[in-house]
Design an enzyme around this catalytic site. Sequence first.
Site, PDB file in Angstrom:
ATOM      1  N   HIS A  73       0.881  -1.422   0.149  1.00  0.00           N
ATOM      2  CA  HIS A  73       0.117   0.126  -0.084  1.00  0.00           C
ATOM      3  C   HIS A  73       0.928   1.092  -0.178  1.00  0.00           C
ATOM      4  CE1 HIS A  73       0.374  -1.271   4.061  1.00  0.00           C
ATOM      5  NE2 HIS A  73       0.970   0.278   4.088  1.00  0.00           N
ATOM      6  N   CYS A 102       2.294   2.528  11.675  1.00  0.00           N
ATOM      7  CA  CYS A 102       3.883   2.729  11.281  1.00  0.00           C
ATOM      8  C   CYS A 102       3.536   3.857  10.019  1.00  0.00           C
ATOM      9  CB  CYS A 102       2.744   1.489  10.113  1.00  0.00           C
ATOM     10  SG  CYS A 102       0.954   2.028   8.969  1.00  0.00           S
TER      11      CYS A 102
END
Length: 720
Positions: free
Chosen positions: A65, A239
């Site tokens: 992603h 993250c």
Amino acid sequence: MSELITAELVDLDLSAETKEAAARSLAERMAASGRVTDLEGFLADIAAREAQMPTGLDGGIGIPHCRSEHVTEPTLAFGRSASGIDFGAPDGPADLIFLIAAPAGGDADHLSILSTLARHLMDETFTGALRSATAPERTAALIRGDEPGAAEADAEPEPAAAESGTEPEPSAQAPRPAATDQDAQRAAVPKPTASPEPTAVPKSTTPLGPTAEPAPSIATPAPSSATPAPFRIVAITSCPTGIAHTYMAAESLEKAGQAAGVEVFVETQGSAGFQRLDPQLIADADGVILAHDVEVREKERFAGKPTVDVGVKAGINRPAELIAEVREKAAHGETSAPARAAAPMDKGADAGDNFATRLRKWLMTGVSYMVPFVAAGGLLIALAFAIGGYTINKAPSVAEHFLWTESASWAALLFQIGSVAFGFLVPVLAGFIAYGMADRPGLVPGFVGGAIALTINAGFLGGLIAGLIAGAVVMAIQRVRIPPVLRGIMPVVVIPLISSAIVGFLMFLVIGKPIAALQKGLTDWLSGLTGANAIILGVILGLMMCFDLGGPLNKVAYAFAVGGLANPNEGSLKVMAAVMAAGMVPPLAMALATTVRGRLFTKAERENGKAAWVLGASFITEGAIPFAAADPLRVIPSAMAGGAVTGALSMAFGCTLRAPHGGIFVVPLIGQPFLYLLAIAAGVGVSTALVILLKGLRKPSPGHPAPAPSDDESAVTVVA
């Protein structure tokens, strides 16, 4: 707004063997549907994200992603691999691959929907239904959760399991179980829970359905007098991209907490922002889990609590261990040290950054704040020399003598303003190095140390050392436990007083004189540079300027050259000329290459090439970054070769430069201007020829034909 996933974005027979090929295959589906405008640019963004941390997850899931300017709207593509693809997960290859694409600056609503998918990937019933689906339309509907009956799962339950009413425990070695229609329905509509789920991100009614409006914060639940309060943990997950791992770690911790009878409240610091945990909830918490790969925002809120600090993947893969560890720390009375706010250049740092990485960031902080003073002061001085000649530095103060009609007075005015601005160069460098290390408390001792470096003639090198010392001293003071009554005066009185005294003592009496002697030796060496030594230095500076195109090495070479302008001599002026000439080469070479052989570049790169003409001519090396990001193994070596040639020729020709910036706009101020332009042209020619040669030799990817001889609008596949 289109649906996040449609049947055209589903590949149930993904044949790719590598994660790069899988990403390309799914990205091509996005491009074909008009959701990705530049395939190669998008793939470069995916690769950059993958380089930060592998995106494979336990349970056979790969979730590459990124956020990219080449994405028009939030999009999800799904592929299922029969043989499995290695995405770096500890338990082996992934058979379910989700490619998540979010626009740069994508809106929070859709990023929240994407995070909801990440949470549902922790549900084995949901992933089992995906493994048994047979039609792309039904698979897309299952992922979207359009309706309870939208999912398809053709596999029947195992007879033994149906008769006994139990299911075998899944394991890493055993085949993953297929799901029934009822399983798929349960995946599409999450089961209600008996009590509110402790989470910062509200649950959706379907995997990708609309989300509820978030509450202002996560409030503390009302205590019950009937039963003792359970152990309570507050957690942070984050993250680098903030789309997937952030929310999967949150889901994993919450489930493990429910299984252990522990209350877990998670604050997800993702791309859509974050909702702060209620301060009272933090105050009442028995322990803290920080599962992150970027710096935790407002970390000081958790000071003094039993704390487990790990990477985000640990929160996904071993949440039960983390909960047990924080409970054990609480039982032994272990607490974290008082936290201080992260320094400015540490706020976006990865948790695993080592000292060398942080040192580089601290130094770059000082350089970045110094550059505007360099540009303003240096260009004013250069203009003064152009108007009044090189003897203008001996003019009397314009405050005492200024004639409005004389050009010499105006030249003296420009020179004296520029000299004042240039005089801040070393103190600003030192002050903001210390600021990068210790935040605002580092400014005072940093500026003091930099000013002392000027006083004792330690110059640029002395300012650099003074900044590091000041930052280290302040950081050491901040680690001392201070009574609460004194904390209010620490940043205003105590820290500036003690740190300035220590830095001043060290600079005046201990290390200042040796640094000044080293600075003098460096200045004398530069002034005596001739022949082969000068050419070798030009080659080295040219390579540094073109290696990372505005990055740390580039800034080190530039700062080295600018430092010599503080006390200019023939050698330092040659260095400044070589550095600026080499820095102009990469963008000019890429611009010329896109003009000469445009078919070797994508349409977006050809557009960037037009802007690169202006950027290169203005000495903005960063104009070549889009080309290097898409094809680093061909662009960067080509740029370095040209920069080395230009740096060497500039030094060999004896070109000099008194202005620290300006590109071709300050050519009239350059010694040997025609030879200087020749050196730049030679380097541009070398870089252009090399990048065209290397791009022409590459092999097209499977399924992508070689470029046609004509300059069409098709994008050429870039293979690094």
